[in-house]
Motif scaffolding. Structure first.
Motif, PDB file in Angstrom:
ATOM      1  N   ILE A  77      78.833  47.099  40.165  1.00 40.25           N
ATOM      2  CA  ILE A  77      77.767  46.143  39.898  1.00 40.25           C
ATOM      3  C   ILE A  77      76.795  46.756  38.899  1.00 40.25           C
ATOM      4  O   ILE A  77      76.104  47.722  39.195  1.00 40.25           O
ATOM      5  N   SER A  78      76.738  46.170  37.712  1.00 36.43           N
ATOM      6  CA  SER A  78      75.825  46.616  36.669  1.00 36.43           C
ATOM      7  C   SER A  78      74.625  45.676  36.665  1.00 36.43           C
ATOM      8  O   SER A  78      74.773  44.468  36.449  1.00 36.43           O
ATOM      9  N   TYR A  79      73.427  46.222  36.894  1.00 39.42           N
ATOM     10  CA  TYR A  79      72.231  45.381  36.953  1.00 39.42           C
ATOM     11  C   TYR A  79      70.991  46.189  36.610  1.00 39.42           C
ATOM     12  O   TYR A  79      70.980  47.417  36.693  1.00 39.42           O
ATOM     13  N   ASN A  80      69.942  45.485  36.233  1.00 39.30           N
ATOM     14  CA  ASN A  80      68.652  46.115  35.966  1.00 39.30           C
ATOM     15  C   ASN A  80      67.884  46.252  37.275  1.00 39.30           C
ATOM     16  O   ASN A  80      68.008  45.409  38.168  1.00 39.30           O
ATOM     17  N   ALA A  85      82.488  54.955  37.286  1.00 42.89           N
ATOM     18  CA  ALA A  85      82.339  53.767  38.128  1.00 42.89           C
ATOM     19  C   ALA A  85      83.086  52.577  37.536  1.00 42.89           C
ATOM     20  O   ALA A  85      83.743  51.816  38.254  1.00 42.89           O
ATOM     21  N   ILE A  86      82.986  52.404  36.226  1.00 44.42           N
ATOM     22  CA  ILE A  86      83.642  51.263  35.572  1.00 44.42           C
ATOM     23  C   ILE A  86      85.160  51.386  35.621  1.00 44.42           C
ATOM     24  O   ILE A  86      85.870  50.438  35.968  1.00 44.42           O
ATOM     25  N   TYR A  87      85.673  52.580  35.311  1.00 45.23           N
ATOM     26  CA  TYR A  87      87.119  52.773  35.314  1.00 45.23           C
ATOM     27  C   TYR A  87      87.663  52.991  36.722  1.00 45.23           C
ATOM     28  O   TYR A  87      88.867  52.848  36.945  1.00 45.23           O
ATOM     29  N   GLY A  88      86.789  53.313  37.653  1.00 47.58           N
ATOM     30  CA  GLY A  88      87.217  53.490  39.038  1.00 47.58           C
ATOM     31  C   GLY A  88      87.154  52.216  39.847  1.00 47.58           C
ATOM     32  O   GLY A  88      87.417  52.223  41.054  1.00 47.58           O
ATOM     33  N   LYS A 100      87.065  45.697  38.735  1.00 42.38           N
ATOM     34  CA  LYS A 100      86.256  44.808  37.909  1.00 42.38           C
ATOM     35  C   LYS A 100      84.871  45.417  37.712  1.00 42.38           C
ATOM     36  O   LYS A 100      84.449  46.296  38.457  1.00 42.38           O
ATOM     37  N   THR A 101      84.176  44.895  36.708  1.00 42.22           N
ATOM     38  CA  THR A 101      82.752  45.181  36.539  1.00 42.22           C
ATOM     39  C   THR A 101      82.020  43.855  36.548  1.00 42.22           C
ATOM     40  O   THR A 101      82.370  42.943  35.790  1.00 42.22           O
ATOM     41  N   ILE A 102      81.022  43.740  37.428  1.00 46.56           N
ATOM     42  CA  ILE A 102      80.184  42.546  37.475  1.00 46.56           C
ATOM     43  C   ILE A 102      78.853  42.891  36.823  1.00 46.56           C
ATOM     44  O   ILE A 102      78.103  43.729  37.330  1.00 46.56           O
ATOM     45  N   CYS A 103      78.551  42.266  35.695  1.00 46.74           N
ATOM     46  CA  CYS A 103      77.273  42.472  35.011  1.00 46.74           C
ATOM     47  C   CYS A 103      76.322  41.349  35.397  1.00 46.74           C
ATOM     48  O   CYS A 103      76.610  40.176  35.130  1.00 46.74           O
ATOM     49  N   ARG A 147      74.425  50.181  27.781  1.00 45.04           N
ATOM     50  CA  ARG A 147      75.513  51.154  27.789  1.00 45.04           C
ATOM     51  C   ARG A 147      76.617  50.719  28.756  1.00 45.04           C
ATOM     52  O   ARG A 147      77.815  50.833  28.446  1.00 45.04           O
ATOM     53  N   GLU A 148      76.218  50.231  29.913  1.00 44.93           N
ATOM     54  CA  GLU A 148      77.210  49.820  30.913  1.00 44.93           C
ATOM     55  C   GLU A 148      78.047  48.641  30.438  1.00 44.93           C
ATOM     56  O   GLU A 148      79.283  48.649  30.570  1.00 44.93           O
ATOM     57  N   VAL A 149      77.385  47.612  29.890  1.00 43.06           N
ATOM     58  CA  VAL A 149      78.149  46.445  29.455  1.00 43.06           C
ATOM     59  C   VAL A 149      79.008  46.790  28.247  1.00 43.06           C
ATOM     60  O   VAL A 149      80.109  46.237  28.065  1.00 43.06           O
ATOM     61  N   GLN A 150      78.571  47.729  27.423  1.00 37.93           N
ATOM     62  CA  GLN A 150      79.388  48.131  26.291  1.00 37.93           C
ATOM     63  C   GLN A 150      80.642  48.874  26.747  1.00 37.93           C
ATOM     64  O   GLN A 150      81.739  48.613  26.253  1.00 37.93           O
ATOM     65  N   ILE A 151      80.485  49.798  27.692  1.00 37.96           N
ATOM     66  CA  ILE A 151      81.653  50.525  28.182  1.00 37.96           C
ATOM     67  C   ILE A 151      82.630  49.566  28.855  1.00 37.96           C
ATOM     68  O   ILE A 151      83.849  49.660  28.666  1.00 37.96           O
TER      69      ILE A 151
END
Length: 202
Positions: free
Chosen positions: A48-51, A94-97, A100-103, A117-121
């Motif tokens: 989970i990618s979040y501010n 975290a992203i490759y492990g 999915k990635t939820i932004c 950086r997270e959404v770019q990776i």
């Protein structure tokens, strides 16, 4: 100097899409070359990618629904990042492990260096693998021009129907069901990338 400025302006104007592609291909190769040979099961279903300003929604709404009710394994910054490890390594692992990635996208998210950086990776991985690994969830309406630095996100916005959280409040079960289905899809390259927003219901 003027000559180089003119050449640079010409290249940007007529070749900017090719430059974008080259940029993403290079970084996709750089990041993916580190992970593609690791034949280990994914540790999490989703990162989970979040501010931090959106943490109340993530902790109060998203986590209880996805982990508590639906049983997904989530990776969260404050809980699952390895102490003492460089932040970039934690993000990439975290992203490759995760499958999915939820932004979780908001205006504050777009202003954050680390969120960018997270959404770019995650986009590098999406671009390289051509698989359904990225889910975008919008917490508010975001004008398209504000997404200009996020080329991959703009392309997804143009191609996908998305939902809105303010209106989804009247039909939350529909939103959570769509998110569940997005998480259930396996990483099949033939599948379309999933874009969810919390600002418009069908």
């Amino acid at each position: 100097m003027i000559f180089f400025v003119m050449i640079g302006s010409f290249a940007y104007h007529f070749m900017r899409w090719q430059l974008y592609c080259a940029y993403y291909l290079f970084w996709a190769w750089l990041f993916d070359s580190r992970y593609k040979n690791k034949l280990v099961p994914h540790q999490y279903d989703a990162f989970i990618s979040y501010n931090s300003t959106d943490e109340p929604w993530v902790i109060g709404e998203l986590v209880p629904k996805l982990e508590g009710e639906q049983g997904w394994r989530l990776c969260l910054h404050h809980r699952d990042f390895e102490p003492g490890k460089p932040i970039t390594d934690n993000i990439t692992d975290a992203i490759y492990g995760s499958r999915k990635t939820i932004c979780v996208i908001s205006r504050r998210y777009l202003e954050s260096e680390w969120c960018s950086r997270e959404v770019q990776i995650a986009s590098f991985r999406l671009f390289d693998e051509q698989r359904d690994v990225l889910i975008l969830v919008f917490l508010e309406d975001i004008p398209t021009y504000l997404l200009s630095p996020f080329h991959r996100m703009r392309k997804l916005l143009k191609k996908q129907t998305y939902l809105s959280w303010p209106r989804a409040a009247d039909h939350p079960e529909v939103f959570w069901e769509k998110l569940r289905k997005a998480l259930e899809t396996r990483n099949d390259p033939s599948e379309d990338n999933v874009l969810l927003s919390l600002t418009e219901t069908q």
